[in-house]
Design a protein around this motif. Sequence first.
Motif, mmCIF file in Angstrom:
data_model
loop_
_atom_site.group_PDB
_atom_site.id
_atom_site.type_symbol
_atom_site.label_atom_id
_atom_site.label_comp_id
_atom_site.label_asym_id
_atom_site.label_seq_id
_atom_site.Cartn_x
_atom_site.Cartn_y
_atom_site.Cartn_z
ATOM 1 N N GLY A 39 0.565 -1.564 0.241
ATOM 2 C CA GLY A 39 -0.242 0.009 0.120
ATOM 3 C C GLY A 39 0.889 0.966 0.052
ATOM 4 N N HIS A 40 2.254 1.124 0.803
ATOM 5 C CA HIS A 40 2.780 2.040 0.909
ATOM 6 C C HIS A 40 3.597 2.825 -0.394
ATOM 7 C CE1 HIS A 40 1.953 2.281 5.179
ATOM 8 N NE2 HIS A 40 2.664 1.610 4.633
ATOM 9 N N GLY A 43 1.693 4.146 -3.607
ATOM 10 C CA GLY A 43 1.577 5.184 -3.802
ATOM 11 C C GLY A 43 2.595 6.059 -4.650
ATOM 12 N N PHE A 44 3.742 5.714 -4.530
ATOM 13 C CA PHE A 44 5.496 5.757 -4.690
ATOM 14 C C PHE A 44 5.103 6.075 -6.562
ATOM 15 C CE2 PHE A 44 6.121 6.355 -0.575
ATOM 16 C CZ PHE A 44 6.519 7.053 -0.107
ATOM 17 N N TRP A 45 4.408 4.783 -7.298
ATOM 18 C CA TRP A 45 4.536 4.616 -8.415
ATOM 19 C C TRP A 45 5.214 5.596 -9.775
ATOM 20 C CZ3 TRP A 45 7.130 -0.179 -9.892
ATOM 21 C CH2 TRP A 45 6.465 -1.124 -9.397
#
Length: 82
Positions: A39-40, A43-45
């Motif tokens: 999940g974390h 967000g950075f993709w």
Amino acid sequence: MNHDHNEAHVPSFWRRPAGMALATAALIAGFYLLREHWGHVMGFWPYLLLLACPLMHLMHGNGHGGHDRHPQAPGRAQDDKQ
């Protein structure tokens, strides 16, 4: 410095059993770490994709237009046009 060229070539660390075991353990640990924190990471993709572009240019080393520096065999240009 005198180097004997007949010495047996020592394989790199990653080709040795200890290196392979370390790489396997790192892959397994990375899988479980990614699985727990997916999940974390999602967000950075977009940022990772933007970061990948300049990194690929740095790793490639030639930059844009690097293919025209290589010599071609005679007659090769005519074969490509036909």
